[in-house]
Design a protein around this motif. Structure first.
Motif, PDB file in Angstrom:
ATOM      1  N   VAL A 173       0.722  -1.259  -0.114  1.00  0.00           N
ATOM      2  CA  VAL A 173       0.078   0.072   0.119  1.00  0.00           C
ATOM      3  C   VAL A 173       0.898   1.459   0.057  1.00  0.00           C
ATOM      4  O   VAL A 173       0.690   2.146  -0.841  1.00  0.00           O
ATOM      5  CB  VAL A 173      -0.805   0.129   1.254  1.00  0.00           C
ATOM      6  N   LEU A 174       1.954   1.349   0.929  1.00  0.00           N
ATOM      7  CA  LEU A 174       2.729   2.385   0.988  1.00  0.00           C
ATOM      8  C   LEU A 174       3.244   2.564  -0.593  1.00  0.00           C
ATOM      9  O   LEU A 174       3.272   3.986  -0.917  1.00  0.00           O
ATOM     10  CB  LEU A 174       3.929   2.130   1.858  1.00  0.00           C
ATOM     11  N   ASN A 175       4.258   1.763  -0.985  1.00  0.00           N
ATOM     12  CA  ASN A 175       4.696   1.971  -2.475  1.00  0.00           C
ATOM     13  C   ASN A 175       3.885   2.501  -3.641  1.00  0.00           C
ATOM     14  O   ASN A 175       4.296   3.272  -4.228  1.00  0.00           O
ATOM     15  CB  ASN A 175       5.191   0.705  -2.811  1.00  0.00           C
ATOM     16  N   GLN A 176       2.485   2.173  -3.447  1.00  0.00           N
ATOM     17  CA  GLN A 176       1.627   2.714  -4.213  1.00  0.00           C
ATOM     18  C   GLN A 176       1.024   4.116  -3.952  1.00  0.00           C
ATOM     19  O   GLN A 176       0.728   5.012  -4.940  1.00  0.00           O
ATOM     20  CB  GLN A 176       0.059   1.939  -4.549  1.00  0.00           C
ATOM     21  N   ALA A 212      -6.678   9.194  -0.735  1.00  0.00           N
ATOM     22  CA  ALA A 212      -5.949   8.250  -1.563  1.00  0.00           C
ATOM     23  C   ALA A 212      -5.712   6.935  -0.988  1.00  0.00           C
ATOM     24  O   ALA A 212      -5.863   5.760  -1.486  1.00  0.00           O
ATOM     25  CB  ALA A 212      -4.653   8.582  -2.202  1.00  0.00           C
ATOM     26  N   PHE A 213      -5.214   6.959   0.445  1.00  0.00           N
ATOM     27  CA  PHE A 213      -5.189   5.927   1.197  1.00  0.00           C
ATOM     28  C   PHE A 213      -6.337   4.741   1.051  1.00  0.00           C
ATOM     29  O   PHE A 213      -6.202   3.768   0.871  1.00  0.00           O
ATOM     30  CB  PHE A 213      -4.678   6.211   2.593  1.00  0.00           C
ATOM     31  N   THR A 270      -5.958  -2.562  -3.135  1.00  0.00           N
ATOM     32  CA  THR A 270      -5.098  -3.483  -2.902  1.00  0.00           C
ATOM     33  C   THR A 270      -5.939  -4.732  -2.287  1.00  0.00           C
ATOM     34  O   THR A 270      -5.439  -5.800  -2.466  1.00  0.00           O
ATOM     35  CB  THR A 270      -4.053  -3.045  -1.776  1.00  0.00           C
ATOM     36  N   ALA A 271      -6.564  -4.734  -1.467  1.00  0.00           N
ATOM     37  CA  ALA A 271      -7.465  -5.678  -1.089  1.00  0.00           C
ATOM     38  C   ALA A 271      -8.151  -6.459  -2.029  1.00  0.00           C
ATOM     39  O   ALA A 271      -8.074  -7.994  -2.131  1.00  0.00           O
ATOM     40  CB  ALA A 271      -8.304  -5.294   0.173  1.00  0.00           C
TER      41      ALA A 271
END
Length: 888
Positions: A527-530, A590-591, A598-599
């Motif tokens: 998630v962070l990298n996206q 955005a998160f 992602t899920a």
């Protein structure tokens, strides 16, 4: 050997090349053009990046010229070019190419067949000899074709096991019905079964002639001397009258929708259009249109941050008489594909109605200009670019296309969009992901069978090739980086190069998400990298992308980060890179979207055949509770919150775990000053984390199959854990052993036994991954289900032979020669140089490790190689994991 699918192809427009024409540009790139009396067109480009040269022979014939009912004829002839010719046997060819470094290949397109060699510059004459001999004639006997047919049919089976390829074939048939473009270059099993050696010989005699070829040579060479060698070797080969080429009569495309399945963990929505041909005056504008539609500031890509798609883009490729373009939108498994397809259609229709953004047109043109400059940074890449321009697009040079793009206006782009992006003449495609069955344990098969022949006797090489085998010397390295450290712990490596007016920056943070992710928070790194794509605290996503567009830069941030930028914009580029890496925006809105995406993606991934295949390999090799078996799930991803993201970033993203490599036209002192200016404020908190896995015990043998209904062929991995680690010098002996087993086509045992002699596989690879605490050996191949046990038996026999008998003097010399020349070839592009430096730094290896390895290779004996294999390899421990039908 490769074949390129028609979607990536173009056709030749023959343009005359005059007598010698030479030009030199500001980067010491000299271009010499000449046409021999027999019609062979020669283009020689001096590129002094490394003591390396690439030759690319382009025959202006492909699947378009294949006889009716035999769509793979050109592809079959490409294969047979490696089966020998009257002046050079297949064994001789294999030995020579291995000795030169083993970097050779071929591909068949719809309008051209290409043969490549990338070799040390001192071996240029050998590469030229090979192509001249093959132009004069090939064997193409029925006996040799009967052997090669098995390999090419395995290639067909491999592609037919790929649902994306099956879709592509259907798309071509819809887009280009009634023309040669309706089929690609691969061919079919039934047509290959009807093909004869005599038919192939006739095809070679008709088309493989000098007046139907263009030879492109790029590297650190003397153009005049090289041309003299070409004239000596090729000048007396007679020209011939060429057969007639097929005519093209395109039918109007009727809108249609195709529903297909895919084994990917996500689905694809595609809208395909017929686009301008490469010689159309609209081609340049169509390329700009494609770039505009793919821009991350554009309306099509906005579907991603809006949470409606996982990814979107547009791609366009030209053929000689027509082109093909398509929009692509990716959706998670279970999502409404029809709704997304409607959203994409609405965006494209709005672009037609309202016109494209003029700023995006300007950005697209800047990007094309920058890309043109970056093409100079690779010897083989530059040869490919010139071949594409001359042999595929029919231009005088790659700059012709760039000059046309520079003249494109906004009005041109809008006109082309309205003419070609017509939904009434488009093919709509939905590829829906399908699940795999669970892995199934099986009993082993065929462990005692032996299908491989004994080692053949060595062959005598022609005098002009003897030096390729006989020369064993430690190659000089021309990579001499400036190495420094910043006060905050960043390791800085700078390699100045003046081959182009570009600079590339590559960075990596030494980390291990399996060891650094809190329990229950698996997926936090994903998630962070996206989220890095959403800009910085000072520039939001769109503003950040505009800042990159304004300087024609390509950037990515995360645990691995990079930027490619023209040298004139180096300071601005590194500023933007540091801003994104050190001050990511991480917006909460955005998160929430990225978390959901992602899920959903992970849910599909957990059921996809490829993921389950990789998972089965790891579970067979590793202890049950090993941290490398940690797995992100929809539940773990949805449990994340913004504090988890911030904590992971703070703990993992540390300057004292980071290496930055800068390569290109830059002064080292100024480069260091810029890094200190923009990365110097970065501080680490707390002690350095543990990022290395602990040792694992040796594994037990097991056999597993992952069902995949889309495959007609089994993908197979044989693997085992090894007790050796990187600190043990035996790893150099295992490197030599691996280059006896594989890495140089028919000159190595696995290729010879599995492909050349048995015809069981199209490809076989073998590798040792020797790490700090963990090591593995792996062999991978693909074959028909009834042949899996036969192939495994051959692999096992070859491995045991390596343990029980010394390799022959010829094999030892050949493997060493291959390894030594690979070192030289590894410096043939700026990307390869920089990636190599970065990789060695991250592994705590000396930056000159290739030269250290060379010193070991030269001194090794056959007995040392055998003893290393006997000590570290145990065939009884090999696991067998397959994906596809149940092996037999």
């Amino acid at each position: 050997m490769r074949k390129k699918f028609g979607i990536f192809l173009a056709f030749l427009l023959v343009l005359p090349l005059t007598a010698k024409v030479m030009a030199t540009n500001s980067n010491n790139e000299t271009v010499l053009r000449h046409t021999l009396k027999n019609g062979l067109r020669v283009v020689i480009i001096r590129n002094p990046l490394a003591p390396v040269v690439t030759t690319e022979m382009n025959y202006l014939v492909g699947s378009d010229e294949a006889p009716d009912g035999f769509p793979g004829m050109a592809h079959a002839q490409e294969h047979m070019m490696f089966r020998g010719c009257p002046e050079l046997s297949a064994d001789q060819l294999a030995d020579i190419t291995a000795a030169m470094g083993g970097d050779f290949d071929a591909d068949t397109q719809q309008m051209v067949t290409q043969y490549y060699f990338t070799v040390p510059a001192e071996d240029l004459d050998i590469a030229l000899h090979i192509e001249a001999i093959r132009m004069r004639g090939v064997l193409d006997s029925q006996e040799l074709w009967s052997k090669e047919r098995g390999a090419i049919e395995q290639e067909v089976a491999s592609d037919l096991s790929n649902p994306q390829y099956v879709f592509y074939k259907k798309l071509l048939a819809e887009m280009f019905k009634g023309t040669p473009y309706a089929h690609d270059a691969l061919g079919t099993r039934p047509s290959f079964d009807k093909t004869t050696g005599a038919m192939l010989q006739r095809f070679h005699n008709d088309w493989y002639v000098p007046n139907n070829a263009i030879l492109v040579i790029v590297g650190r060479i003397d153009p005049e001397k090289t041309l003299s060698e070409v004239e000596k070797l090729y000048g007396d080969i007679p020209s011939k009258a060429l057969p007639s080429r097929p005519e093209f009569h395109f039918q109007p495309i009727k809108a249609d929708t195709l529903h297909l399945t895919t084994d990917l963990p996500y689905g694809l929505d595609i809208i395909s259009y017929r686009m301008p041909s490469t010689d159309s005056p609209d081609y340049a504008a169509a390329q700009v249109l494609s770039d505009v539609l793919s821009n991350h500031r554009g309306k099509l890509y906005s579907l991603v941050p809006e949470g409606k798609a996982l990814y979107t883009g547009f791609s366009m490729n030209g053929l000689r008489y027509a082109g093909i373009g398509f929009s692509l939108a990716v959706f998670p498994k279970g999502a409404n594909a029809e709704n997304l397809l409607s959203e994409v259609s609405a965006v494209l229709n709005a672009e037609l109605k309202n016109g494209v953004d003029s700023d995006l047109v300007a950005a697209a043109k800047r990007d094309e200009i920058a890309s043109f400059e970056f093409q100079k940074n690779s010897v083989s890449g530059l040869a490919s670019v010139w071949s594409q321009a001359l042999a595929v697009e029919g231009r005088q040079s790659p700059s012709e296309d760039l000059d046309a793009i520079k003249k494109v206006t906004v009005d041109d782009v809008n006109r082309v969009a309205k003419e070609y992006l017509n939904p009434n003449h488009a093919i709509f495609v939905i590829l829906t992901p399908q699940s795999s069955g669970k892995p199934i344990s099986q009993k082993g098969f065929g462990g005692k069978e032996s299908f491989a022949p004994k080692n053949p006797k060595g062959v005598k090489l022609p005098a002009w090739a003897e030096k390729a085998i006989g020369r064993l010397s430690i190659p000089p390295s021309f990579v001499n980086p400036v190495v420094d450290s910043l006060p905050n712990g960043i390791k800085l490596i700078i390699q100045p190069e003046q081959i182009s007016n570009t600079v590339s920056i590559y960075g990596s943070i030494k980390s291990n998400s399996d060891l650094q992710t809190p329990k229950g928070k698996e997926g936090v790194d994903d998630v962070l990298n996206q989220l890095f794509e959403y800009g910085s605290t000072t520039l939001n996503r769109v503003a950040f992308q505009k800042a990159l567009d304004d300087i024609g830069a390509n950037e990515s941030a995360g645990s691995s980060f990079s930027i490619d930028v023209l040298a004139d914009h180096f300071d601005k580029g590194i500023q933007l890179l540091a801003d994104n890496e050190l001050h990511p925006a991480l917006p909460s809105q955005a998160f929430a979207i990225v978390q959901q995406q992602t899920a959903a993606t992970v849910a599909g991934q957990l059921q996809s055949p490829d993921y389950l295949f990789g998972r089965a390999i790891h579970k067979a090799l590793l202890p049950k509770e090993d941290p490398a078996l940690r797995e992100e799930t929809p539940k773990s991803v949805m449990s994340l919150n913004m504090n988890d993201i911030a904590d992971y970033y703070r703990n993992v993203f540390r300057p004292d775990m980071t290496t930055i490599v800068i390569i290109g036209n830059v002064n080292p002192a100024k480069a260091k000053e810029a890094v200190e200016k923009y990365f110097g404020e970065w501080k680490a908190i707390g002690p350095k984390p543990q990022v290395d896995f602990s040792p694992v015990p040796l594994n037990k043998s097991t056999v597993m199959n992952v069902p995949d209904a889309s495959r007609v062929q089994d993908k197979v991995v044989l693997a085992e854990n090894l007790a050796i680690t990187r600190s043990n010098p035996d790893r150099y002996a295992l490197d030599v052993a691996n280059h006896v087993l594989g890495g140089a086509f028919y000159a190595t045992r696995l290729y010879r036994d599995l492909r050349e002699n048995a015809g069981l596989v199209y490809y076989v690879g073998s590798s040792f991954d020797i790490g700090k605490h963990r090591s593995e050996y792996e062999v991978n191949f693909a074959c028909d289900p009834p042949n899996v046990s036969k192939a495994k038996a051959i692999v096992t026999k070859d491995l045991k032979q390596m343990q029980q008998q010394n390799v022959t003097p010829k094999e030892l010399l050949q493997a060493k020669s291959l390894l030594l020349r690979e070192i030289t070839l590894s410096e043939s592009s700026e990307n390869a140089i920089a990636r190599g430096l970065l990789n060695r730094s991250m592994k705590d290896l000396p930056l000159n490790e290739p030269i250290i390895a060379a010193q070991h290779y030269v001194s090794l004996s056959a007995d040392q190689v055998r003893r290393a294999c006997a000590k570290w390899i145990n065939t009884e421990h090999l696991i067998q994991v397959s994906e596809g039908p149940t092996p037999q």
